[in-house]
Design a protein around this motif. Structure first.
Motif, PDB file in Angstrom:
ATOM      1  N   LYS A  64       0.832  -1.213   0.000  1.00 41.16           N
ATOM      2  CA  LYS A  64       0.000   0.000   0.000  1.00 41.16           C
ATOM      3  C   LYS A  64       0.866   1.263   0.000  1.00 41.16           C
ATOM      4  CE  LYS A  64      -3.712   0.262   2.720  1.00 41.16           C
ATOM      5  NZ  LYS A  64      -5.104   0.069   2.309  1.00 41.16           N
ATOM      6  N   ILE A  65       1.961   1.207   0.748  1.00 42.83           N
ATOM      7  CA  ILE A  65       2.831   2.379   0.852  1.00 42.83           C
ATOM      8  C   ILE A  65       3.559   2.629  -0.470  1.00 42.83           C
ATOM      9  CG2 ILE A  65       4.975   3.174   1.951  1.00 42.83           C
ATOM     10  CD1 ILE A  65       3.732   1.771   4.556  1.00 42.83           C
ATOM     11  N   TYR A  66       4.000   1.544  -1.121  1.00 43.13           N
ATOM     12  CA  TYR A  66       4.719   1.692  -2.389  1.00 43.13           C
ATOM     13  C   TYR A  66       3.774   2.009  -3.553  1.00 43.13           C
ATOM     14  CZ  TYR A  66       8.717  -0.537  -0.025  1.00 43.13           C
ATOM     15  OH  TYR A  66       9.743  -0.848   0.810  1.00 43.13           O
ATOM     16  N   ASP A  67       2.479   1.770  -3.373  1.00 38.79           N
ATOM     17  CA  ASP A  67       1.494   2.083  -4.416  1.00 38.79           C
ATOM     18  C   ASP A  67       1.138   3.570  -4.308  1.00 38.79           C
ATOM     19  OD1 ASP A  67      -0.547   2.213  -6.238  1.00 38.79           O
ATOM     20  OD2 ASP A  67      -1.968   1.072  -5.020  1.00 38.79           O
ATOM     21  N   PHE A  68       2.053   4.396  -4.783  1.00 40.12           N
ATOM     22  CA  PHE A  68       1.949   5.841  -4.537  1.00 40.12           C
ATOM     23  C   PHE A  68       0.666   6.460  -5.077  1.00 40.12           C
ATOM     24  CE2 PHE A  68       6.346   5.225  -3.619  1.00 40.12           C
ATOM     25  CZ  PHE A  68       6.650   6.200  -2.689  1.00 40.12           C
ATOM     26  N   ASN A  69       0.171   5.971  -6.225  1.00 38.80           N
ATOM     27  CA  ASN A  69      -1.042   6.586  -6.774  1.00 38.80           C
ATOM     28  C   ASN A  69      -2.309   5.808  -6.405  1.00 38.80           C
ATOM     29  OD1 ASN A  69      -0.619   4.422  -8.406  1.00 38.80           O
ATOM     30  ND2 ASN A  69      -0.322   5.575 -10.289  1.00 38.80           N
ATOM     31  N   ASP A  70      -2.201   4.907  -5.421  1.00 40.23           N
ATOM     32  CA  ASP A  70      -3.368   4.232  -4.841  1.00 40.23           C
ATOM     33  C   ASP A  70      -4.285   3.557  -5.858  1.00 40.23           C
ATOM     34  OD1 ASP A  70      -2.918   4.967  -2.084  1.00 40.23           O
ATOM     35  OD2 ASP A  70      -3.518   7.008  -2.616  1.00 40.23           O
ATOM     36  N   ASP A  71      -3.716   2.937  -6.891  1.00 40.94           N
ATOM     37  CA  ASP A  71      -4.605   2.267  -7.849  1.00 40.94           C
ATOM     38  C   ASP A  71      -4.604   0.749  -7.672  1.00 40.94           C
ATOM     39  OD1 ASP A  71      -2.149   1.595  -8.854  1.00 40.94           O
ATOM     40  OD2 ASP A  71      -2.613   2.124 -10.927  1.00 40.94           O
ATOM     41  N   GLY A  72      -3.982   0.278  -6.589  1.00 43.69           N
ATOM     42  CA  GLY A  72      -4.018  -1.161  -6.307  1.00 43.69           C
ATOM     43  C   GLY A  72      -2.933  -1.966  -7.006  1.00 43.69           C
ATOM     44  N   TYR A  73      -2.058  -1.282  -7.753  1.00 45.44           N
ATOM     45  CA  TYR A  73      -0.940  -1.967  -8.401  1.00 45.44           C
ATOM     46  C   TYR A  73       0.320  -1.133  -8.250  1.00 45.44           C
ATOM     47  CZ  TYR A  73      -4.350  -4.921 -10.697  1.00 45.44           C
ATOM     48  OH  TYR A  73      -5.348  -5.806 -10.935  1.00 45.44           O
ATOM     49  N   ALA A  76       5.513   0.745 -13.027  1.00 49.20           N
ATOM     50  CA  ALA A  76       6.911   1.160 -13.159  1.00 49.20           C
ATOM     51  C   ALA A  76       7.141   2.507 -12.466  1.00 49.20           C
ATOM     52  CB  ALA A  76       7.286   1.245 -14.638  1.00 49.20           C
ATOM     53  N   TRP A  77       6.179   3.408 -12.578  1.00 48.23           N
ATOM     54  CA  TRP A  77       6.333   4.727 -11.962  1.00 48.23           C
ATOM     55  C   TRP A  77       6.386   4.622 -10.436  1.00 48.23           C
ATOM     56  CZ3 TRP A  77       3.386   7.791  -8.660  1.00 48.23           C
ATOM     57  CH2 TRP A  77       3.816   9.131  -8.538  1.00 48.23           C
ATOM     58  N   ASP A  78       5.451   3.836  -9.854  1.00 45.00           N
ATOM     59  CA  ASP A  78       5.466   3.622  -8.398  1.00 45.00           C
ATOM     60  C   ASP A  78       6.806   3.052  -7.969  1.00 45.00           C
ATOM     61  OD1 ASP A  78       2.763   4.358  -7.880  1.00 45.00           O
ATOM     62  OD2 ASP A  78       2.083   2.367  -8.452  1.00 45.00           O
ATOM     63  N   LEU A  79       7.277   2.082  -8.751  1.00 41.78           N
ATOM     64  CA  LEU A  79       8.517   1.393  -8.405  1.00 41.78           C
ATOM     65  C   LEU A  79       9.701   2.360  -8.439  1.00 41.78           C
ATOM     66  CD1 LEU A  79       9.156  -1.499  -7.621  1.00 41.78           C
ATOM     67  CD2 LEU A  79       9.585  -2.014 -10.024  1.00 41.78           C
ATOM     68  N   GLU A  80       9.687   3.285  -9.400  1.00 35.91           N
ATOM     69  CA  GLU A  80      10.764   4.275  -9.456  1.00 35.91           C
ATOM     70  C   GLU A  80      10.786   5.155  -8.209  1.00 35.91           C
ATOM     71  OE1 GLU A  80      10.854   6.551 -13.096  1.00 35.91           O
ATOM     72  OE2 GLU A  80      10.987   4.708 -14.275  1.00 35.91           O
ATOM     73  N   GLN A  81       9.595   5.576  -7.757  1.00 38.12           N
ATOM     74  CA  GLN A  81       9.540   6.376  -6.518  1.00 38.12           C
ATOM     75  C   GLN A  81      10.089   5.553  -5.346  1.00 38.12           C
ATOM     76  OE1 GLN A  81       8.211   9.443  -7.328  1.00 38.12           O
ATOM     77  NE2 GLN A  81       8.022   8.374  -9.293  1.00 38.12           N
TER      78      GLN A  81
END
Ligand code: CA
Ligand code: CA
Length: 138
Positions: A64-73, A76-81
């Motif tokens: 949940k914390i790594y899912d920065f834009n809260d879309d449930g997945y 690549a963008w979340d992973l970069e953050q």
């Protein structure tokens, strides 16, 4: 209150203050999702981050914390953050992209280009470093 502790040690608070995901953690654990934590939210957070917490529970909240834009997945963008914060900005943009590609390539079990919670849980079995930020010694 169960067996939750109600007094935090100096070390615990410092570890929290020093956590690069502090803002995200506060958002995920706050009732209103805007990062304003009540004492109960704090207690929940510390119980998830304690060494005693089961790995699956940690993985659930880490996801949940790594899912920065809260879309449930985790895309690549979340992973970069995530990688940028985990490495505290010490990698160049190219290095971050390389790490993300490698992680996605290895962990994306159903090849849809993003990590579901299940993909993420499988990844943690191989790369436990992704949970290291979520341990606080108690
Ligand atoms: Ca996402
Ligand atoms: Ca996937």
């Amino acid at each position: 209150m169960g067996n939750k502790q109600t007094v935090f040690t100096h070390e615990q608070l410092e570890a929290y203050q020093d956590n690069p995901f502090r803002q995200r953690i506060a958002q995920v654990f706050s009732d209103d999702g805007d990062g304003h934590m009540t004492l109960d939210n704090f207690l929940d957070m510390f119980s998830v981050m304690s060494e005693m917490a089961p790995r699956d529970l940690k993985a659930y909240y880490a996801f949940k914390i790594y899912d920065f834009n809260d879309d449930g997945y985790i895309c690549a963008w979340d992973l970069e953050q995530t990688v940028t914060k985990l490495t505290r900005g010490e990698l160049s943009t190219e290095e971050v992209s390389l790490v993300c590609e490698k992680v996605l390539g290895e962990a994306d079990g159903d090849h849809d280009g993003r990590l579901s919670l299940e993909d993420f849980q499988n990844m943690i079995l191989r790369a436990p470093d992704f949970l290291s930020t979520f341990h606080i010694r108690i």
